[in-house]
Design a protein around this motif. Structure first.
Motif, PDB file in Angstrom:
ATOM      1  N   ARG A 135     -11.619  23.570 -28.758  1.00 49.83           N
ATOM      2  CA  ARG A 135     -12.119  22.355 -28.111  1.00 49.83           C
ATOM      3  C   ARG A 135     -13.634  22.225 -28.245  1.00 49.83           C
ATOM      4  NH1 ARG A 135     -13.707  20.944 -22.918  1.00 49.83           N
ATOM      5  NH2 ARG A 135     -13.080  18.848 -22.246  1.00 49.83           N
ATOM      6  N   PHE A 178     -12.991  15.896 -35.875  1.00 50.82           N
ATOM      7  CA  PHE A 178     -13.056  14.489 -35.480  1.00 50.82           C
ATOM      8  C   PHE A 178     -14.164  13.754 -36.244  1.00 50.82           C
ATOM      9  CE2 PHE A 178     -11.151  15.824 -31.204  1.00 50.82           C
ATOM     10  CZ  PHE A 178      -9.864  15.507 -31.635  1.00 50.82           C
ATOM     11  N   THR A 184       0.520   8.624 -34.511  1.00 46.85           N
ATOM     12  CA  THR A 184       0.654   8.710 -33.046  1.00 46.85           C
ATOM     13  C   THR A 184       1.009  10.114 -32.594  1.00 46.85           C
ATOM     14  OG1 THR A 184       1.425   6.415 -33.005  1.00 46.85           O
ATOM     15  CG2 THR A 184       1.841   7.740 -31.032  1.00 46.85           C
ATOM     16  N   ALA A 187      -2.010  12.444 -33.114  1.00 45.89           N
ATOM     17  CA  ALA A 187      -3.037  12.109 -32.120  1.00 45.89           C
ATOM     18  C   ALA A 187      -2.648  12.644 -30.745  1.00 45.89           C
ATOM     19  CB  ALA A 187      -3.236  10.598 -32.060  1.00 45.89           C
ATOM     20  N   TRP A 188      -1.345  12.539 -30.426  1.00 48.35           N
ATOM     21  CA  TRP A 188      -0.885  13.052 -29.131  1.00 48.35           C
ATOM     22  C   TRP A 188      -1.029  14.574 -29.056  1.00 48.35           C
ATOM     23  CZ3 TRP A 188       3.009  16.447 -27.753  1.00 48.35           C
ATOM     24  CH2 TRP A 188       3.318  16.495 -26.379  1.00 48.35           C
ATOM     25  N   MET A 230      -3.161  16.452 -30.721  1.00 47.89           N
ATOM     26  CA  MET A 230      -4.581  16.801 -30.652  1.00 47.89           C
ATOM     27  C   MET A 230      -5.140  16.545 -29.259  1.00 47.89           C
ATOM     28  SD  MET A 230      -5.816  15.422 -34.391  1.00 47.89           S
ATOM     29  CE  MET A 230      -7.455  16.116 -34.318  1.00 47.89           C
ATOM     30  N   ASN A 231      -4.717  15.460 -28.644  1.00 45.75           N
ATOM     31  CA  ASN A 231      -5.160  15.179 -27.273  1.00 45.75           C
ATOM     32  C   ASN A 231      -4.614  16.210 -26.292  1.00 45.75           C
ATOM     33  OD1 ASN A 231      -6.737  12.894 -27.778  1.00 45.75           O
ATOM     34  ND2 ASN A 231      -4.937  11.555 -27.777  1.00 45.75           N
ATOM     35  N   MET A 232      -3.362  16.617 -26.517  1.00 44.11           N
ATOM     36  CA  MET A 232      -2.775  17.627 -25.642  1.00 44.11           C
ATOM     37  C   MET A 232      -3.555  18.937 -25.719  1.00 44.11           C
ATOM     38  SD  MET A 232       1.031  19.329 -25.698  1.00 44.11           S
ATOM     39  CE  MET A 232       0.615  20.285 -27.160  1.00 44.11           C
ATOM     40  N   HIS A 285      -6.592  19.241 -26.637  1.00 46.91           N
ATOM     41  CA  HIS A 285      -7.937  18.988 -26.116  1.00 46.91           C
ATOM     42  C   HIS A 285      -7.971  19.080 -24.587  1.00 46.91           C
ATOM     43  CE1 HIS A 285     -11.997  17.336 -26.100  1.00 46.91           C
ATOM     44  NE2 HIS A 285     -11.604  16.512 -25.136  1.00 46.91           N
ATOM     45  N   TYR A 286      -6.940  18.524 -23.951  1.00 51.20           N
ATOM     46  CA  TYR A 286      -6.951  18.463 -22.479  1.00 51.20           C
ATOM     47  C   TYR A 286      -6.171  19.593 -21.802  1.00 51.20           C
ATOM     48  CZ  TYR A 286      -8.950  13.792 -22.879  1.00 51.20           C
ATOM     49  OH  TYR A 286      -9.781  12.743 -23.152  1.00 51.20           O
ATOM     50  N   SER A 298      -1.449  20.174 -35.948  1.00 47.43           N
ATOM     51  CA  SER A 298      -2.472  19.185 -35.611  1.00 47.43           C
ATOM     52  C   SER A 298      -3.729  19.346 -36.467  1.00 47.43           C
ATOM     53  CB  SER A 298      -2.839  19.289 -34.131  1.00 47.43           C
ATOM     54  OG  SER A 298      -3.421  20.551 -33.847  1.00 47.43           O
TER      55      SER A 298
END
Length: 340
Positions: A126, A134, A146, A149-150, A152-154, A156-157, A328
């Motif tokens: 992260r 990015f 999609t 992206a999901w 990578m966001n998962m 990340h968070y 990812s």
């Protein structure tokens, strides 16, 4: 200060063996301080003085750092007479619980190490790797799908999510110790029994204790009312103290024993059926003891099932997450390379 389970178990077994072999209580306690409780002469003198002044063994064990559960069992044993048998059984039970805890630690040790490493890896990804990817994607005008992206966001968070879950668990534990412990025993019991997963284990543990001790009291020749009075007069288990007090009032008002117990969410329909059957055939004490053993075996079976589920589940979670990290990162790279 409460002693560790292994130490409690060893003390109880040694004390039970001494009493079984004809030692007096004073001699047995004195012997314990020679072998298992070395270097505590002040406590030894205090305990011996209290015993000489008529203190009960359950009170002495509490001062020696035994748990309330153990002291409650010894308290009831002092009433029904099976003192050394109870000490030996309680000691063996505590040693078994210690073995179960050690087994659980071994089961969880490697997965927890993996999760810790995974957590550190997430932070590094992260902070260091993902920002560069990015920037690369933005400079190349790449728009991930999609699903990617999901994922990578998962990733990340996820550190925030894991930290939030840990914080909620710690807050829940804190709430229990500072709020629930101050509530009346019956209200606290009902709140805990409303929790879906742990309610079965609470019910089994509490029913096992109640069935076992009530059975011993009945076997010693006491009536149901006399046994309830002993439960009401003890202070080691406030929940059963409150239950006994209410049941005695219900019996005085004309309700039967199972009818009164039916009003408590702690006791299952199966347990009430056992009591009715035992009252009908005149073998209530035997059937309560049988059901107590059943509760203990059921509890052990449930715990063993969880032990078999926990470790593979953690490994699957870690494996899937590592795969999601790999995909990812690598899938967008392959897609970018294909465009050039």
């Amino acid at each position: 200060m409460k002693r560790k389970l292994k130490e409690q178990g060893e003390i109880l077994i040694r004390l039970g063996e001494l009493l079984k072999n004809g030692y007096t209580l004073l001699e047995s306690i004195d012997f314990l301080f020679i072998h298992l409780l070395k270097g505590k002469d002040d406590l030894r003198l205090k305990i011996i003085k209290e015993l000489q002044n008529g203190a009960a063994l359950s009170e002495v064990l509490l001062k020696l750092g035994m748990s309330n559960n153990v002291c409650a069992q010894v308290y009831f044993a002092e009433k029904h007479g099976l003192v050394f048998e109870t000490l030996l059984d309680s000691g063996e039970y505590l040693l078994k619980r210690h073995e179960d805890q050690e087994a659980l630690k071994k089961v969880l040790q490697y997965p927890l190490i993996l999760i810790s490493i995974l957590f550190l890896l997430l932070i590094l990804l992260r902070k260091m790797l993902f920002p560069r990817f990015f920037l690369l994607y933005e400079s190349l005008g790449y728009q991930p799908s999609t699903l990617i992206a999901w994922m990578m966001n998962m990733i990340h968070y996820l550190p925030h999510i894991m930290f939030s879950i840990l914080l909620c668990i710690l807050l829940g534990i804190g709430l229990y110790y500072f709020k629930l412990k101050k509530l009346p025993p019956l209200i606290k019991s009902n709140l805990l029994l409303s929790i879906p997963v742990i309610c079965h284990y609470i019910r089994l543990i509490q029913t096992h204790f109640f069935s076992r001790e009530f059975s011993y009291l009945l076997k010693s020749g006491m009536s149901i009312n006399e046994a309830l009075l002993i439960f009401e007069n003890q202070s080691f288990r406030p929940l059963f103290q409150a239950i006994a007090s209410r049941v005695r009032k219900d019996l005085y008002n004309g309700l039967t024993f199972p009818e009164s117990l039916q009003s408590f969410s702690l006791f299952s329909t199966e347990f009430l059926t056992v009591i009715r059957h035992g009252e009908t055939n005149g073998k209530l004490s035997h059937e309560l003891m049988f059901y107590s053993d059943f509760c203990m075996k059921e509890l052990e079976n449930r715990l063993n099932k969880w032990l078999k589920i926990i470790q593979p589940s953690v490994f699957v979670f870690v494996g899937l997450f590592i795969l999601s990290i790999y995909f990812s990162i690598m899938i967008p790279l392959f897609q970018v390379m294909q465009n050039f």
